[in-house]
Scaffold this motif. Structure first.
Motif, mmCIF file in Angstrom:
data_model
loop_
_atom_site.group_PDB
_atom_site.id
_atom_site.type_symbol
_atom_site.label_atom_id
_atom_site.label_comp_id
_atom_site.label_asym_id
_atom_site.label_seq_id
_atom_site.Cartn_x
_atom_site.Cartn_y
_atom_site.Cartn_z
ATOM 1 N N PRO A 100 0.843 -1.205 0.000
ATOM 2 C CA PRO A 100 0.000 0.000 0.000
ATOM 3 C C PRO A 100 0.875 1.251 0.000
ATOM 4 C CG PRO A 100 -0.661 -1.517 1.750
ATOM 5 C CD PRO A 100 0.587 -2.075 1.148
ATOM 6 N N LEU A 101 0.428 2.260 -0.724
ATOM 7 C CA LEU A 101 1.188 3.509 -0.815
ATOM 8 C C LEU A 101 0.668 4.506 0.226
ATOM 9 C CD1 LEU A 101 3.278 5.188 -2.583
ATOM 10 C CD2 LEU A 101 1.264 6.063 -3.769
ATOM 11 N N PRO A 102 1.538 4.926 1.169
ATOM 12 C CA PRO A 102 1.081 5.908 2.149
ATOM 13 C C PRO A 102 1.181 7.322 1.595
ATOM 14 C CG PRO A 102 3.269 5.072 2.746
ATOM 15 C CD PRO A 102 2.919 4.480 1.413
ATOM 16 N N LEU A 103 0.173 8.138 1.877
ATOM 17 C CA LEU A 103 0.157 9.536 1.425
ATOM 18 C C LEU A 103 -0.384 10.395 2.564
ATOM 19 C CD1 LEU A 103 -1.737 9.135 -1.975
ATOM 20 C CD2 LEU A 103 0.687 9.608 -1.742
ATOM 21 N N THR A 104 -0.048 11.672 2.543
ATOM 22 C CA THR A 104 -0.673 12.573 3.506
ATOM 23 C C THR A 104 -1.213 13.791 2.760
ATOM 24 O OG1 THR A 104 1.343 13.817 3.935
ATOM 25 C CG2 THR A 104 0.909 11.961 5.385
ATOM 26 N N HIS A 105 -2.196 14.392 3.373
ATOM 27 C CA HIS A 105 -2.756 15.624 2.801
ATOM 28 C C HIS A 105 -3.225 16.518 3.932
ATOM 29 C CE1 HIS A 105 -4.925 18.458 0.375
ATOM 30 N NE2 HIS A 105 -6.009 18.226 1.074
ATOM 31 N N LEU A 106 -2.905 17.797 3.832
ATOM 32 C CA LEU A 106 -3.370 18.758 4.826
ATOM 33 C C LEU A 106 -4.726 19.287 4.369
ATOM 34 C CD1 LEU A 106 -2.222 20.087 7.457
ATOM 35 C CD2 LEU A 106 -1.771 22.068 6.018
ATOM 36 N N LEU A 107 -5.770 18.900 5.106
ATOM 37 C CA LEU A 107 -7.106 19.386 4.766
ATOM 38 C C LEU A 107 -7.134 20.893 4.971
ATOM 39 C CD1 LEU A 107 -10.163 19.065 4.182
ATOM 40 C CD2 LEU A 107 -10.466 18.703 6.637
#
Ligand code: SLL
Length: 208
Positions: A100-107
């Protein structure tokens, strides 16, 4: 011959982001915005479900439940709240051998600077990323091939589509290239000017 050849790496662009609508008059203290966090393809007509198996979204613990698993497109979560936070995600692929590819995003809910909130225009925050498959299996390659066919599961008909960022790699590349040429020309011009000034200075010293 073709069977023994190493499978070529495949790069699939993904866009990770959020679209947040201020609720205006409907806003209350704990729910001032309605937002959607998404993982989408670049191509508006591509069915991401052909190669993405599921996306797991880990939200702020104040959202119930904080973990949302989305197993069919669109791979997105919509909810309401008042605060910005960092979302952790994992993209699972239709090939168990791909981790699985981990990603982050700042809402992002609030516009930059001192811009007033607007009920007419949501706050959009998106970035371009890529999933790289170094040795995709034949099954996964068949899924990529199928994903090239236009599908109604693409995001074209999404209610948020008109706010999406138009990522056009070729266009961006051309713009950068143009900028680079302008800067190079400026530098050359400045360098010539410096030589001319130095020359002038030498003359003055020599004559004075
Ligand atoms: C902040 N670190 O202080 C962040 C926390 C939390 C956002 C943001 C939940 C809404 C609800 C919500 O918006 N949490 O209570 O229903 O800005």
């Amino acid at each position: 011959m073709a069977e023994t050849a190493e499978p070529q790496p495949v790069t699939k662009p993904v866009i990770v982001g959020s679209v947040a609508y201020w609720l205006g008059k409907r806003a209350d203290e704990s729910k001032s915005h309605e937002w959607t966090i998404h993982v989408r393809t670049l191509d508006a007509d591509e069915d991401p479900g052909l190669w993405i198996k599921k996306v797991v979204f880990h939200l702020h613990p104040t959202l119930v439940p904080p973990t949302r698993v989305v197993e069919t497109p669109p791979f997105e979560v919509t909810d309401q709240g008042w605060g910005e936070f960092e979302v952790q995600m994992e993209i699972y692929f239709h090939d168990a051998s791909d981790k699985p590819l981990p990603l982050t995003h700042l809402l992002k809910l609030y516009p930059d600077g001192d811009q007033a909130p607007s009920a007419a225009r949501p706050v959009v925050s998106e970035r371009y990323d890529e999933c790289v498959f170094n040795a995709p299996s034949a099954a996964l390659r068949a899924r990529f091939d199928a994903a090239a066919n236009p599908s109604p599961n693409g995001w074209r008909t999404s209610p948020h589509a008109k706010w999406y960022t138009p990522f056009e790699p070729q266009e961006q590349y051309d713009q950068l290239q143009q900028m680079y040429q302008t800067i190079t020309a400026e530098l050359q011009h400045a360098s010539k000017r410096r030589l001319a000034l130095e020359e002038e200075l030498r003359h003055q010293r020599f004559n004075g």
